[in-house]
Design an enzyme around this catalytic site. Sequence first.
Site, PDB file in Angstrom:
ATOM      1  N   LYS A   1     -31.264  -2.949  31.174  1.00  0.00           N
ATOM      2  CA  LYS A   1     -32.350  -3.853  31.581  1.00  0.00           C
ATOM      3  C   LYS A   1     -33.677  -3.461  30.934  1.00  0.00           C
ATOM      4  O   LYS A   1     -34.368  -4.304  30.370  1.00  0.00           O
ATOM      5  CB  LYS A   1     -32.517  -3.834  33.118  1.00  0.00           C
ATOM      6  CG  LYS A   1     -31.254  -4.180  33.891  1.00  0.00           C
ATOM      7  CD  LYS A   1     -31.482  -4.138  35.400  1.00  0.00           C
ATOM      8  CE  LYS A   1     -31.839  -2.762  35.947  1.00  0.00           C
ATOM      9  NZ  LYS A   1     -30.764  -1.750  35.839  1.00  0.00           N
TER      10      LYS A   1
ATOM     11  N   ARG B   1     -34.083  -6.159  44.479  1.00  0.00           N
ATOM     12  CA  ARG B   1     -32.849  -5.405  44.626  1.00  0.00           C
ATOM     13  C   ARG B   1     -32.203  -5.636  45.980  1.00  0.00           C
ATOM     14  O   ARG B   1     -31.139  -5.069  46.242  1.00  0.00           O
ATOM     15  CB  ARG B   1     -33.156  -3.916  44.502  1.00  0.00           C
ATOM     16  CG  ARG B   1     -32.916  -3.326  43.130  1.00  0.00           C
ATOM     17  CD  ARG B   1     -33.426  -1.901  43.219  1.00  0.00           C
ATOM     18  NE  ARG B   1     -32.827  -0.981  42.303  1.00  0.00           N
ATOM     19  CZ  ARG B   1     -33.324  -0.698  41.108  1.00  0.00           C
ATOM     20  NH1 ARG B   1     -34.366  -1.311  40.643  1.00  0.00           N
ATOM     21  NH2 ARG B   1     -32.739   0.223  40.372  1.00  0.00           N
TER      22      ARG B   1
ATOM     23  N   ARG C   1     -29.547   9.302  28.140  1.00  0.00           N
ATOM     24  CA  ARG C   1     -30.831   8.608  27.972  1.00  0.00           C
ATOM     25  C   ARG C   1     -32.032   9.555  27.915  1.00  0.00           C
ATOM     26  O   ARG C   1     -32.092  10.535  28.639  1.00  0.00           O
ATOM     27  CB  ARG C   1     -31.029   7.658  29.152  1.00  0.00           C
ATOM     28  CG  ARG C   1     -32.467   7.137  29.240  1.00  0.00           C
ATOM     29  CD  ARG C   1     -32.627   6.012  30.167  1.00  0.00           C
ATOM     30  NE  ARG C   1     -32.278   6.338  31.542  1.00  0.00           N
ATOM     31  CZ  ARG C   1     -32.232   5.432  32.497  1.00  0.00           C
ATOM     32  NH1 ARG C   1     -32.466   4.170  32.219  1.00  0.00           N
ATOM     33  NH2 ARG C   1     -31.915   5.781  33.719  1.00  0.00           N
TER      34      ARG C   1
ATOM     35  N   ARG D   1     -35.184  11.647  32.867  1.00  0.00           N
ATOM     36  CA  ARG D   1     -35.533  11.363  34.257  1.00  0.00           C
ATOM     37  C   ARG D   1     -34.828  12.286  35.241  1.00  0.00           C
ATOM     38  O   ARG D   1     -33.669  12.636  35.041  1.00  0.00           O
ATOM     39  CB  ARG D   1     -35.160   9.909  34.582  1.00  0.00           C
ATOM     40  CG  ARG D   1     -36.314   8.944  34.361  1.00  0.00           C
ATOM     41  CD  ARG D   1     -35.882   7.518  34.339  1.00  0.00           C
ATOM     42  NE  ARG D   1     -35.117   7.098  35.515  1.00  0.00           N
ATOM     43  CZ  ARG D   1     -34.696   5.855  35.711  1.00  0.00           C
ATOM     44  NH1 ARG D   1     -34.967   4.915  34.811  1.00  0.00           N
ATOM     45  NH2 ARG D   1     -33.996   5.542  36.777  1.00  0.00           N
TER      46      ARG D   1
ATOM     47  N   ARG E   1     -26.579   5.541  42.985  1.00  0.00           N
ATOM     48  CA  ARG E   1     -27.307   4.359  42.497  1.00  0.00           C
ATOM     49  C   ARG E   1     -26.349   3.193  42.287  1.00  0.00           C
ATOM     50  O   ARG E   1     -26.683   2.038  42.566  1.00  0.00           O
ATOM     51  CB  ARG E   1     -28.074   4.714  41.223  1.00  0.00           C
ATOM     52  CG  ARG E   1     -29.319   5.558  41.530  1.00  0.00           C
ATOM     53  CD  ARG E   1     -29.802   6.361  40.349  1.00  0.00           C
ATOM     54  NE  ARG E   1     -30.240   5.562  39.229  1.00  0.00           N
ATOM     55  CZ  ARG E   1     -30.406   6.039  37.991  1.00  0.00           C
ATOM     56  NH1 ARG E   1     -30.174   7.313  37.727  1.00  0.00           N
ATOM     57  NH2 ARG E   1     -30.824   5.243  37.032  1.00  0.00           N
TER      58      ARG E   1
HETATM   59  P1  AP5 Z   1     -31.661   1.339  30.037  1.00  0.00           P
HETATM   60  O1  AP5 Z   1     -32.182   0.155  29.309  1.00  0.00           O
HETATM   61  O2  AP5 Z   1     -32.619   2.459  30.274  1.00  0.00           O
HETATM   62  O3  AP5 Z   1     -30.942   0.895  31.404  1.00  0.00           O
HETATM   63  P2  AP5 Z   1     -31.521   0.248  32.717  1.00  0.00           P
HETATM   64  O4  AP5 Z   1     -30.649  -0.885  33.092  1.00  0.00           O
HETATM   65  O5  AP5 Z   1     -32.987  -0.047  32.564  1.00  0.00           O
HETATM   66  O6  AP5 Z   1     -31.234   1.448  33.699  1.00  0.00           O
HETATM   67  P3  AP5 Z   1     -32.135   2.223  34.760  1.00  0.00           P
HETATM   68  O7  AP5 Z   1     -31.391   3.503  35.045  1.00  0.00           O
HETATM   69  O8  AP5 Z   1     -33.547   2.362  34.318  1.00  0.00           O
HETATM   70  O9  AP5 Z   1     -32.001   1.303  35.957  1.00  0.00           O
HETATM   71  P4  AP5 Z   1     -32.161   1.667  37.399  1.00  0.00           P
HETATM   72  O10 AP5 Z   1     -32.052   0.322  37.958  1.00  0.00           O
HETATM   73  O11 AP5 Z   1     -31.268   2.675  37.967  1.00  0.00           O
HETATM   74  O12 AP5 Z   1     -33.579   2.429  37.426  1.00  0.00           O
HETATM   75  P5  AP5 Z   1     -34.995   2.010  37.984  1.00  0.00           P
HETATM   76  O13 AP5 Z   1     -36.018   2.730  37.214  1.00  0.00           O
HETATM   77  O14 AP5 Z   1     -35.105   0.534  38.102  1.00  0.00           O
HETATM   78  O15 AP5 Z   1     -30.388   1.879  29.248  1.00  0.00           O
HETATM   79  C1  AP5 Z   1     -29.745   3.082  29.616  1.00  0.00           C
HETATM   80  C2  AP5 Z   1     -29.404   3.908  28.362  1.00  0.00           C
HETATM   81  O16 AP5 Z   1     -28.382   3.239  27.611  1.00  0.00           O
HETATM   82  C3  AP5 Z   1     -30.571   4.093  27.378  1.00  0.00           C
HETATM   83  O17 AP5 Z   1     -30.489   5.382  26.832  1.00  0.00           O
HETATM   84  C4  AP5 Z   1     -30.342   3.026  26.302  1.00  0.00           C
HETATM   85  O18 AP5 Z   1     -30.825   3.456  25.026  1.00  0.00           O
HETATM   86  C5  AP5 Z   1     -28.821   2.859  26.309  1.00  0.00           C
HETATM   87  N1  AP5 Z   1     -28.386   1.468  26.126  1.00  0.00           N
HETATM   88  C6  AP5 Z   1     -29.000   0.333  26.563  1.00  0.00           C
HETATM   89  N2  AP5 Z   1     -28.270  -0.756  26.239  1.00  0.00           N
HETATM   90  C7  AP5 Z   1     -27.156  -0.288  25.603  1.00  0.00           C
HETATM   91  C8  AP5 Z   1     -26.015  -0.942  25.016  1.00  0.00           C
HETATM   92  N3  AP5 Z   1     -25.876  -2.283  25.031  1.00  0.00           N
HETATM   93  N4  AP5 Z   1     -25.071  -0.158  24.440  1.00  0.00           N
HETATM   94  C9  AP5 Z   1     -25.202   1.204  24.418  1.00  0.00           C
HETATM   95  N5  AP5 Z   1     -26.270   1.863  24.946  1.00  0.00           N
HETATM   96  C10 AP5 Z   1     -27.230   1.127  25.534  1.00  0.00           C
HETATM   97  O19 AP5 Z   1     -34.921   2.574  39.467  1.00  0.00           O
HETATM   98  C11 AP5 Z   1     -34.915   3.969  39.751  1.00  0.00           C
HETATM   99  C12 AP5 Z   1     -34.987   4.184  41.259  1.00  0.00           C
HETATM  100  O20 AP5 Z   1     -36.205   3.646  41.780  1.00  0.00           O
HETATM  101  C13 AP5 Z   1     -33.880   3.501  42.083  1.00  0.00           C
HETATM  102  O21 AP5 Z   1     -32.723   4.295  42.163  1.00  0.00           O
HETATM  103  C14 AP5 Z   1     -34.581   3.315  43.437  1.00  0.00           C
HETATM  104  O22 AP5 Z   1     -34.576   4.518  44.183  1.00  0.00           O
HETATM  105  C15 AP5 Z   1     -36.020   3.020  43.041  1.00  0.00           C
HETATM  106  N6  AP5 Z   1     -36.279   1.560  42.912  1.00  0.00           N
HETATM  107  C16 AP5 Z   1     -36.684   0.906  41.781  1.00  0.00           C
HETATM  108  N7  AP5 Z   1     -36.846  -0.411  42.021  1.00  0.00           N
HETATM  109  C17 AP5 Z   1     -36.561  -0.594  43.342  1.00  0.00           C
HETATM  110  C18 AP5 Z   1     -36.525  -1.738  44.188  1.00  0.00           C
HETATM  111  N8  AP5 Z   1     -36.807  -2.964  43.717  1.00  0.00           N
HETATM  112  N9  AP5 Z   1     -36.154  -1.559  45.491  1.00  0.00           N
HETATM  113  C19 AP5 Z   1     -35.856  -0.322  45.983  1.00  0.00           C
HETATM  114  N10 AP5 Z   1     -35.865   0.803  45.227  1.00  0.00           N
HETATM  115  C20 AP5 Z   1     -36.211   0.663  43.923  1.00  0.00           C
END
Ligand code: AP5
Length: 217
Positions: free
Chosen positions: A13, A88, A127, A161, A172
Amino acid sequence: TNLVLLGPPGAGKGTQARMLEEQFGLMQLSTGDMLRAAVATGTESGRQAKAVMEAGDLVSDGIVIAILRDRLAEHDCAGGVILDGFPRTTVQAEALDWLMSDMGQGIRAAISFEVDDAAMVTRISGRYTCAGCGEGYHDTFKIPAIAGICDKCGGTDMKRRADDNAETVESRLRAYHAQTAPLISYYESRGVLARVDAMAEIETVAKELNAIVAKAV
Ligand code: AP5
Ligand code: ZN
């Protein structure tokens, strides 16, 4: 045009949101980034969120909705936003509908990133991110042209991270299936859902997304 990106951790994402920002002049709003910033600066919300994020659980709806509401109010969002990692939960999705209608806007497309859970552990454990500009990289799937140097800003400070370990990823993923996956039918019933095969290579996913977003703008 306002977009929602739905998908489990590691689905890509953030990677795709940054590409769409450049392509369509939209603004990426990641609640994960906002929460990490709140933890780093030690605000009250940050103090409450820290342990929850380290455990891989969802931060409370109240905190997340307040953070997003303030951010939407702060920025001129007339050009459109890409919501990355929000909503979410159903409560968050309903709050978003209210926030959007207050601004006289709506969600034009909600894009579900479809992946195999097993592959997400590899994606997440490889990552890292440039501390200077936020560009994301991967040990195998996205390597900078010169090792250790950011393609975008030339920075050399690369960060991993705290929640990117195999154990936390499992929580997660569980949180995603229990609380976030139901939003796929929420948006499907509103006629704005699109799905992408997020197991494909980064550039292939980007092409699929461009076609979807071009139709929505
Ligand atoms: P990347 O693009 O970084 O993946 P992502 O989908 O953004 O994954 P995240 O881990 O950031 O999502 P998340 O939802 O867990 O974290 P968030 O920060 O929102 O890609 C991942 C890796 O793969 C990278 O190295 C990239 O280069 C590679 N890649 C990408 N596409 C690829 C492909 N097609 N092929 C191969 N490799 C690829 O949330 C973190 C925490 O915050 C949550 O756990 C929660 O505690 C809290 N939080 C955040 N938002 C909320 C909310 N709305 N409500 C409640 N808690 C929340
Ligand atoms: Zn950089």
